[in-house]
Design a protein around this motif. Structure first.
Motif: not given
Ligand SMILES: Nc1ncnc2c1ncn2[C@@H]1O[C@H](COP(=O)(O)OP(=O)(O)OP(=O)(O)O)[C@@H](O)[C@H]1O
Ligand SMILES: [Mg+2]
Lengths: 249, 331
Positions: A106-109, A112-122, B176-181
């Motif tokens: 939602x806040x990360x385009x 890769x950044x979203x996964x990193x943030x998710x790891x942090x939250x987890x 599969x590796x995108x936001x949309x996916x």
């Protein structure tokens, strides 16, 4: 003290059922506010109307000074209100990491950044070791934790928690309270539905009591259990009697 | 999850396909390979909206038809058939948006019904409209060469189909590796929870549907250039839409290789029945196919590839095996 959330005269009808019929509540920025009431009082419906999952029939919901009643569900999330569900709603065929990453997007385009943030939250909620499990393979306690993580990943200003401790063992409850304190320390404001007053008493600055769709009390937790109107509302539904009166000081 | 194994697999398929395109002389075999690739593309196109996004389309033939008709119109009006690729895609995407806009945010089966209705409308429109060739369709004038997108041998067609297949698979790997996916999978799993983390269902699904239509349209262009004859039954009919959906389901919805696996089963089965029974066997393949679908529905709701993925996950231990886990498997 400024109100982050201001609800006035909130009403919701489902056909002829008046689920909400005048709910008023305020949530101060940075606080933990408890929302209590007997079964069927309308707590979950109030959450749904605030979060945008349901359109209120009448009334106003102001979030950060802005009217949001009737705003689309996904837009409310983008404005900064996260939530969990009373009956857990996990993404069953996603792994824990994928589900929380979905929130983080939602806040990360960039993924890769979203996964990193998710790891942090987890790591923050204590689910890091289970990140490759599927949502549907978790215990109830972990599913609830996953919902909190997914909501936190969207970086909400206000987090609505609907009975996150129901069905947990005392040990799990203790861990959940500790997590709650850390969430508050992060600067997230919390509004939570919780039946067990013992849990709420030490952490909620403020509680709002609703019964039959109306706000009947607003004040401290200690004040709530002494309030004649509140006691009557609970006595009116005998099943709930033990729950609140039993914990009264 | 790394994309590397998928890229290797795709590379191997491309190499095999090129070997076939340049090494095989047997027109029957090449025709089979071309058909297989075309169906794999159509299946993947369907998979975007119906597999990943979870909204079943029963009208996918019309997007295929958009490409085929765009091609026929271009060629019969003296334009290059290459123009049909963007033109068909635009028409297909527009049809997808019109069908999806009112229905893709709704619960229930409105979307599926709308795809059937719009498909019927489009087919009738083509059947009755003079500039679309009415029921007779179009015969494309014979030409030759890359500019005309027509070839005397089947080899170049296989190369083109292979390129389209590779492009579609790469796009799906990227999806599969995108936001949309992520968003589509979340929506399919639980639309309310998805909205609670800020996912705009209609927007996401419209994007997926538009891309889905674009892919099917590209396959339609290729098909028209290959057969040089198109009419409503061969490009727009409900039967084709059903075939496309069957391919998607058999292979495994929402999986990268499912549509290719489904297309393989479909093409091999059709060929085997044709060889065994000749013209009299028409329809037998569908009976067998129907039986396979019933078996899959009863035993393996995630299709061929879904079953394999499940087995891998079980070995890695990311699924709790047992009645509790089974009870929570989404229907
Ligand atoms: N979708 C719906 N359609 C019809 N009635 C509904 C719906 N949702 C809630 N209600 C009714 O509205 C009332 C309030 O329900 P709600 O779930 O908000 O109560 P609650 O305070 O959360 O109760 P609990 O403590 O049991 O969770 C109940 O009478 C319920 O039956
Ligand atoms: Mg409730």
């Amino acid at each position: 003290m400024s109100s982050l959330l201001e609800v006035r005269g909130l009403a919701k009808r489902f056909g002829s059922v008046r689920a909400l019929d005048g709910v008023d509540l305020d949530v101060a920025e940075g606080s933990l506010t408890g929302l209590i009431g007997p079964n069927g009082a309308g707590k979950s419906t109030a959450f749904a109307c605030i979060a945008g999952a349901e359109k209120p029939s009448a009334g106003s919901v102001r979030f950060r000074g802005r009217e949001i009643a009737g705003t689309a569900y996904h837009r409310v999330a983008a404005l900064g209100i996260g939530r969990t569900y009373q009956l857990v709603q996990t993404f069953a065929d996603m792994t824990v990491l994928e589900a929380v990453t979905t929130g983080a997007l939602l806040r990360r385009a960039r993924l890769r950044d979203a996964i990193a943030h998710a790891q942090e939250i987890l790591a923050f909620v204590g689910l890091a070791e289970k990140r490759y499990r599927l949502g549907r393979a978790l215990t109830v306690a972990d599913k609830k934790r996953l919902e909190v993580a997914r909501a936190l990943a969207t970086e909400p200003t206000l987090l609505l928690l609907d009975e996150v401790m129901a069905g947990l063992t005392p040990a799990e409850c203790g861990a959940a309270v500790e997590l709650l304190r850390r969430i508050l320390a992060r600067g997230v404001t919390v509004l939570m539905v919780e039946h067990v007053m013992e849990v709420l008493m030490p952490i909620a600055e403020h509680v709002v009591v609703i019964a039959a769709g109306k706000t009947i009390f607003s004040g401290t937790a200690a004040g709530a259990v002494r309030d004649a109107g509140v006691i009557e509302a609970y006595l009116g539904s005998p099943l709930e009697h033990g729950e609140i009166a039993g914990h009264a000081p | 999850m790394t994309a590397r194994p998928h890229l290797y697999a795709l590379g191997a398929i491309v190499v095999l396909g090129l070997l076939a395109a340049f090494g095989v002389r047997d027109a029957v075999v090449l025709d089979l390979v071309f058909t297989l690739l075309l169906y794999a593309v159509l299946g993947q196109s369907w998979n975007w909206i119906s597999g990943y996004a979870g909204n079943i389309s029963f009208g996918h033939a019309i997007f295929f038809g958009c490409g085929a008709y765009a091609s026929a119109l271009c060629v019969t009006h003296g334009l290059t058939p290459w123009l049909a690729i963007p033109a068909g895609a635009l028409a297909a995407a527009a049809l997808a948006l019109v069908t999806g806009f009112p229905t893709l945010g709704l619960r229930g089966h409105y979307f599926s019904i709308a795809t059937i209705a719009v498909a019927a409308l489009v087919e009738t429109f083509a059947r009755t409209t003079p500039w679309l060739g009415k029921a007779n369709g179009f015969e494309l004038p014979i030409a030759s060469g890359w500019a005309a997108l027509q070839f005397p041998q089947k080899g170049p067609y296989v190369v083109l189909a292979l390129a389209l297949f590779a492009a579609v698979q790469l796009a799906t790997i990227a999806l599969e590796r995108s936001r949309l996916g992520y968003y589509l999978r979340a929506l399919r799993a639980n639309h309310a929870a998805a909205a609670s983390v800020g996912i705009d269902e209609r927007r996401c699904k419209l994007i997926a549907f538009a891309w889905s239509a674009t892919m099917a349209s590209a396959a339609g262009v290729l098909y028209a250039q290959y057969t040089l004859f198109i009419d409503p039954p061969s490009t727009l009919a409900l039967a084709i839409s059903i075939d496309i959906a069957l391919i998607g389901v058999v292979g495994g919805i929402g999986t990268l290789w499912g549509p290719a696996a489904g297309a393989l089963v479909y093409v091999v089965l059709a060929k085997a029945v044709a060889l065994r029974f000749g013209g009299a066997g028409k329809g037998y393949d569908l009976v067998i196919y129907g039986a396979i679908i019933c078996l899959i529905a009863a035993l393996r709701p995630y299709g061929i590839v879904g079953t394999i993925v499940d087995a891998i996950r079980r070995r890695r231990g990311s699924i709790a095996v047992g009645p509790g886990a089974a009870a929570e498997t989404p229907a």
